[in-house]
Design a protein around this motif. Structure first.
Motif, PDB file in Angstrom:
ATOM      1  N   ILE A   1      -3.938  -0.413  -4.237  1.00 52.91           N
ATOM      2  CA  ILE A   1      -4.200  -0.875  -2.600  1.00 52.91           C
ATOM      3  C   ILE A   1      -2.896  -1.331  -2.207  1.00 52.91           C
ATOM      4  N   GLY A   2      -2.554  -0.728  -0.954  1.00 49.13           N
ATOM      5  CA  GLY A   2      -1.319  -1.037  -0.341  1.00 49.13           C
ATOM      6  C   GLY A   2      -1.326  -1.163   1.002  1.00 49.13           C
ATOM      7  N   SER A   3      -0.548  -2.070   1.489  1.00 50.42           N
ATOM      8  CA  SER A   3      -0.395  -2.441   3.035  1.00 50.42           C
ATOM      9  C   SER A   3       0.103  -1.457   3.770  1.00 50.42           C
ATOM     10  N   ASP A   4       0.991  -0.399   3.147  1.00 52.25           N
ATOM     11  CA  ASP A   4       1.782   0.315   3.947  1.00 52.25           C
ATOM     12  C   ASP A   4       2.877  -0.447   4.875  1.00 52.25           C
ATOM     13  N   THR A   5       3.507  -1.363   4.352  1.00 54.52           N
ATOM     14  CA  THR A   5       4.283  -2.564   4.847  1.00 54.52           C
ATOM     15  C   THR A   5       5.574  -1.772   5.705  1.00 54.52           C
ATOM     16  N   HIS A   6       5.783  -1.993   6.935  1.00 55.19           N
ATOM     17  CA  HIS A   6       7.077  -1.490   7.502  1.00 55.19           C
ATOM     18  C   HIS A   6       7.871  -2.814   8.006  1.00 55.19           C
TER      19      HIS A   6
ATOM     20  N   TYR B   1       0.818  -2.397  -3.256  1.00 53.30           N
ATOM     21  CA  TYR B   1       1.536  -1.031  -3.959  1.00 53.30           C
ATOM     22  C   TYR B   1       2.088  -0.171  -2.870  1.00 53.30           C
ATOM     23  N   HIS B   2       2.208  -0.592  -1.567  1.00 59.46           N
ATOM     24  CA  HIS B   2       2.649   0.489  -0.697  1.00 59.46           C
ATOM     25  C   HIS B   2       3.478  -0.223   0.408  1.00 59.46           C
ATOM     26  N   MET B   3       5.115  -0.305   0.103  1.00 63.23           N
ATOM     27  CA  MET B   3       5.831  -1.273   1.099  1.00 63.23           C
ATOM     28  C   MET B   3       7.068  -0.415   1.291  1.00 63.23           C
ATOM     29  N   HIS B   4       7.709  -0.520   2.661  1.00 60.61           N
ATOM     30  CA  HIS B   4       8.803   0.257   3.039  1.00 60.61           C
ATOM     31  C   HIS B   4       9.624  -0.802   3.446  1.00 60.61           C
ATOM     32  N   THR B   5      11.011  -0.806   3.285  1.00 61.47           N
ATOM     33  CA  THR B   5      11.956  -1.616   3.614  1.00 61.47           C
ATOM     34  C   THR B   5      13.097  -0.598   4.641  1.00 61.47           C
ATOM     35  N   ASN B   6      14.260  -1.158   4.905  1.00 58.11           N
ATOM     36  CA  ASN B   6      15.193  -0.531   5.755  1.00 58.11           C
ATOM     37  C   ASN B   6      15.747   0.719   4.950  1.00 58.11           C
ATOM     38  N   PHE B   7      15.481   0.972   3.452  1.00 63.14           N
ATOM     39  CA  PHE B   7      15.797   2.203   2.972  1.00 63.14           C
ATOM     40  C   PHE B   7      14.768   3.558   3.343  1.00 63.14           C
ATOM     41  N   SER B   8      13.844   2.839   4.128  1.00 60.81           N
ATOM     42  CA  SER B   8      13.039   4.055   4.598  1.00 60.81           C
ATOM     43  C   SER B   8      13.449   4.195   6.276  1.00 60.81           C
ATOM     44  N   ASP B   9      13.375   5.361   6.802  1.00 59.03           N
ATOM     45  CA  ASP B   9      13.704   5.680   8.178  1.00 59.03           C
ATOM     46  C   ASP B   9      12.953   4.781   9.310  1.00 59.03           C
ATOM     47  N   ASP B  10      11.777   4.505   9.047  1.00 60.66           N
ATOM     48  CA  ASP B  10      11.019   3.884   9.893  1.00 60.66           C
ATOM     49  C   ASP B  10      10.698   2.429   9.869  1.00 60.66           C
ATOM     50  N   SER B  11      11.940   1.772   8.989  1.00 61.06           N
ATOM     51  CA  SER B  11      11.601   0.343   8.778  1.00 61.06           C
ATOM     52  C   SER B  11      12.861  -0.387   8.911  1.00 61.06           C
ATOM     53  N   THR B  12      12.994  -1.564   9.489  1.00 55.94           N
ATOM     54  CA  THR B  12      14.412  -2.326   9.539  1.00 55.94           C
ATOM     55  C   THR B  12      14.128  -3.565   8.690  1.00 55.94           C
TER      56      THR B  12
ATOM     57  N   ASP C   1      14.043 -10.128   2.320  1.00 56.60           N
ATOM     58  CA  ASP C   1      13.087 -10.614   3.133  1.00 56.60           C
ATOM     59  C   ASP C   1      11.567 -10.464   2.987  1.00 56.60           C
ATOM     60  N   GLU C   2      11.280  -9.211   2.400  1.00 55.00           N
ATOM     61  CA  GLU C   2       9.867  -8.885   2.126  1.00 55.00           C
ATOM     62  C   GLU C   2       9.306  -9.573   0.902  1.00 55.00           C
TER      63      GLU C   2
END
Length: 261
Positions: free
Chosen positions: A219-224, A5-16, A21-22
């Motif tokens: 619980i979240g991984s804070d995925t980037h 429950y914590h995931m970032h993709t290329n819509f966030s400035d710090d992930s590509t 793919d995620e």
């Protein structure tokens, strides 16, 4: 139920990472549900914030394409400061989020990771000011689900671990407030990637939250990046059990759904 429950993709400035793919990686790992929580940080990174239109468009496309393989939830991470509340309120009112993480990434438009916020302050001053900002924000803003990585300042404290007893009173006030308002906290598994000596938030905070009657935990991984997906989530579930928790939560349309650990 296995959820991140914590995931970032290329819509966030710090992930590509591409969203699709995620999703494919999450499916391969056996996750049942994931929630995307793209960054929005007014005041510091306004020009780099998530494009809601493009984010929702891609989310809806992927949700339809993978509906028989995994549950996707539409979330956001608000990096809020006291003086940016109105902008976030507008965003919330205009979007039908399933889940909102309320985080403190900056204070007075000064970043933690650059040490701009800490510079010129004593360890006592920057730690206390961090929690004071969170308390002020949650007393004025209520449209969120959980507080993200509550003691994040520890990650960037170059002077070492500030004693929990020194912040216990204000953390207690924060936790009592969110419990009363039906909000929760997240466990952010990035603590393992940052090689911290404790969970995020700390076991002291988690114990206090349970003692005060808190039950809503995500619980979240804070995925980037792809390799972050689902990271240490099973281990954290075991840690929660050791601390006396029985359940964790997912969300739908801002409502908590409880699952046994």
């Amino acid at each position: 139920m296995l959820a991140d429950y914590h995931m970032h993709t290329n819509f966030s400035d710090d992930s590509t990472c591409e969203m699709e793919d995620e999703i494919k990686k999450a499916i391969a790992l056996g996750l049942d549900e994931i929630c995307f929580t793209e960054h929005v940080d007014y005041g510091v990174k306004t020009d780099l914030n998530c494009n809601y239109y493009e984010y929702r468009k891609e989310f809806n496309r992927c949700k339809e394409r993978y509906k028989d393989k995994i549950t996707l939830k539409f979330g956001i991470e608000f990096g809020m400061q006291l003086h940016t509340i109105d902008e976030f309120q507008k965003d919330f009112n205009e979007n039908n989020f399933d889940f909102v993480i309320l985080s403190c990434h900056q204070v007075d438009n000064k970043e933690f990771w650059t040490q701009d916020f800490q510079r010129g302050k004593t360890q006592k001053e920057y730690n206390e000011k961090y929690y004071e900002e969170i308390l002020k924000v949650i007393k004025r803003y209520d449209d969120y689900s959980v507080l993200g990585h509550l003691d994040m300042i520890r990650r960037y404290d170059m002077k070492g671990i500030y004693p929990f007893e020194n912040i216990k009173d204000i953390v207690t006030e924060i936790l009592r407030h969110i419990i009363l308002r039906g909000k929760g906290i997240e466990i952010n598994t990035s603590s393992f990637r940052y090689k911290l000596d404790d969970l995020t938030p700390s076991r002291d905070i988690l114990k206090l939250y349970r003692e005060l009657g808190g039950t809503i935990i995500t619980i979240g991984s804070d995925t980037h990046k792809e390799e972050d997906i689902g990271y240490k989530i099973l281990e954290v579930r075991e840690e929660l059990k050791k601390l006396g928790f029985k359940q964790f939560c997912t969300f739908e349309k801002m409502k908590a759904i409880f699952h046994d650990l």
